[in-house]
Enzyme design. Structure first.
Site, short mmCIF file in Angstrom:
data_model
loop_
_atom_site.label_atom_id
_atom_site.label_comp_id
_atom_site.label_asym_id
_atom_site.label_seq_id
_atom_site.Cartn_x
_atom_site.Cartn_y
_atom_site.Cartn_z
N SER A 1 0.83 -1.20 0.00
CA SER A 1 0.00 0.00 0.00
C SER A 1 0.87 1.26 0.00
CB SER A 1 -0.97 -0.04 1.18
OG SER A 1 -1.93 0.97 1.08
N ASP B 1 -2.47 6.26 -4.06
CA ASP B 1 -1.31 5.64 -3.41
C ASP B 1 -0.76 4.54 -4.33
OD1 ASP B 1 -3.20 3.64 -3.03
OD2 ASP B 1 -2.62 3.25 -0.96
#
Length: 575
Positions: A145, A304
């Site tokens: 992530s 992201d």
């Protein structure tokens, strides 16, 4: 586990991958070595995440193989049909992501389990979609992530496209724990798997239908088709997976005036232009803000690295750019969706919105205004996915929107995880609607606060790495439970929810009632006006997080109260 014995075992293994052996020989810091070997890499309900390197507590091909062996045994347990349906695998731009994806496929292939692997990096939400679209039994995404460059991770998905539910994750964990020798996991050869059809490389096969579904996020198609070109958007994928599909999605619905942040558009495992590729933070947007100033952009958006979280930057009253919080983005999208659907007479009577227990109650008040039910779930989008599945099974509710304060949003449930590509289109539509009305998003947000109250949120996140850090986090939670305060920052605490005990307690009379949720190591304390603060150790990182949601009659009053409550709690934690 005796870490030195495990370390010596790795060091003595002649077949150990060369780069890992070199790192072991080069590492002289005993604390680092202890942290690398004192335990096995934890496999939680969402998988595992950690620092790359050699050791049982690091991300490397051996810990990946071990996790994949556990998954393979679980798939096989469910029979030949599950093996034929197989597992779809996606990966991001990080170091070793491609290698980990194919190592996973090699382990699965050894067990006769079909794998689909994307030809290049793809967003996490597309993986969630792919599980459903290809009807696979499971899915894997290799990603960490928005963590720093030295991290990678391994997330497992169930057949509904959501992160694997507890019963499946528990079974995988049980199988992983049965593996005594991490080096004994068998793998098949990649070329042989390609030749016999147990490995299939995919791309447009899933891209095209996913992008078609993303288009359906738009509520006012006429507005976007006619006026979308008038919205000036600066877009950065922060060196990750969101660039290609994000740009295509925007252009496909009519947002054609998109300025790419060139320095951050190409994948880069080192995330060279940012300290941390986290779109929740202003620092990640510094380059994009320069673009915004140069081109006088209406909106700055960033995904992201695995494109499941969206960051948003808007101009404030002074003309400067401000980074919105996940709570603010969620409130803006939610208010717009419900307002538009109500105006179009498309808001069903059983409409429901889902949010996590650490997300602001501003959304609850917005939903109530439109006569829509807000349902709280534990932190983690898998719990939102579970509720959607329940809605579809029982017909009890119609899903309208789901979100978390950590910048995760889902508009349509064709994915079962947070989806920054969906949210990208949604926030652009909200901004365009505002612009066509002669306003800014900052003015829209101010109107929401004036109507529903000034909510001030904050998050304090403390990183406590290694064995000592884990013990410290455990001690903070244990001590707070044992010595629960009756006030914080001069504000009376009236109710406490302890999700580990599954208990809600009212301090005035000591009465309790059960919390009908899965157990989780979370404590949430409510003040007498409904404001709250919350303590929650992270499930994927060596962190403990302290959440604050404070309501005031004015922005200044909310800020002042937030400061008192936050400072009061942090003083207790420091002790």
């Amino acid at each position: 586990m005796k870490w030195k014995e495990e370390y010596e075992k790795w060091l003595a293994n002649d077949a150990l991958e060369t780069s890992l052996k070199e790192k072991l020989h080069a590492e002289k810091d005993e604390k680092v070595l202890e942290d690398s070997f004192y335990t096995n890499m934890a496999f939680g309900t969402a998988g595992m995440r950690g620092v790359l390197g050699a050791g049982t507590n690091r991300m490397n091909i051996y810990t990946i193989r071990k996790a994949s062996e556990g998954l393979a045994r679980y798939v096989a347990e469910n029979g030949e049909e599950a093996k034929k349906r197989g597992v779809v695998i996606a990966y991001d731009c990080r170091h070793m992501s491609t290698e980990f994806a194919y190592e996973s496929a090699r382990v699965l292939g050894y067990h006769g389990i079909k794998s689909y692997v994307f030809e290049t990096l793809r967003p996490t939400p597309e993986l969630s979609f792919a599980v459903r679209y290809l009807n696979t039994f499971s899915g894997i995404v290799i990603t960490a992530s928005h963590n720093p460059a030295e991290y990678n991770g391994y997330k497992v998905y169930g057949e509904d496209g959501g992160q694997m539910p507890p019963h499946g994750a528990d079974a995988v964990t049980r199988y992983i724990d049965e593996i005594a020798d991490i080096f004994a996991v068998k793998v098949a050869e990649k070329d042989a798997l390609l030749a016999n059809g147990l490995l299939e490389v995919i791309s447009e096969k899933v891209d095209t239908p996913y992008l078609e579904k993303v288009k359906t996020v738009i509520v006012n198609n006429e507005l976007v088709e006619k006026q979308g070109k008038d919205l000036k958007i600066v877009f950065t994928p922060l060196h990750g997976t969101g660039g290609m599909l994000g740009l295509k999605a925007l252009q496909s619905v009519g947002f054609t005036n998109v300025i790419q942040v060139e320095e951050q558009f190409q994948p880069d495992p080192n995330f060279t232009t940012v300290k941390s590729p986290n779109p929740e933070n202003r620092e990640a947007f510094e380059v994009a803000i320069d673009y915004g100033e140069k081109y006088d952009a209406d909106l700055l958006v960033g995904t992201d690295p695995d494109a499941d979280r969206l960051g948003v930057v808007i101009r404030n009253k002074s003309g400067k750019y401000d980074v919105l919080s996940g709570n603010q983005i969620g409130a803006l999208i939610l208010h717009y969706l419900l307002k538009q659907k109500q105006a179009q007479n498309e808001l069903p009577k059983n409409a429901a919105v889902l949010k996590s227990i650490v997300t602001s109650d501003l959304g609850t008040l917005i939903a109530k205004h439109f006569d829509v039910e807000m349902i709280d779930v534990l932190t983690g989008f898998k719990f939102i996915a579970e509720q959607i599945h329940s809605f579809e099974t029982t017909g009890s509710h119609t899903f309208e929107f789901g979100y978390e304060e950590s910048n995760g949003f889902m508009v349509k449930p064709f994915t079962r995880d947070k989806d920054a590509i969906q949210a990208l289109l949604a926030i652009c539509e909200v901004t365009l609607d505002s612009k066509q009305a002669g306003k800014t998003l900052a003015e829209d947000l101010e109107e929401i606060y004036e109507q529903f109250g000034y909510f001030k949120e904050d998050l304090v996140s403390l990183t406590m790495s290694g064995k000592d850090g884990s013990e410290q986090i455990e001690n903070i939670m244990k001590t707070f439970r044992a010595e629960l305060p009756d006030s914080m920052g001069g504000e009376k605490i009236v109710k406490v929810e302890d999700y580990q005990l599954s208990e809600r307690r009212f301090l005035a009379d000591g009465k309790t009632e059960p919390i009908e949720m899965s157990k989780s190591n979370v404590i949430k304390c409510f003040l007498d006006d409904g404001s709250w603060f919350c303590l929650r150790p992270s499930g994927t990182e060596p962190k403990i997080k302290f959440y604050f949601s404070i309501k005031g009659n004015t922005e200044a009053a909310g800020s002042e109260k937030l400061a008192r409550v936050r400072d009061g709690l942090m003083k207790i934690v420091e002790k």
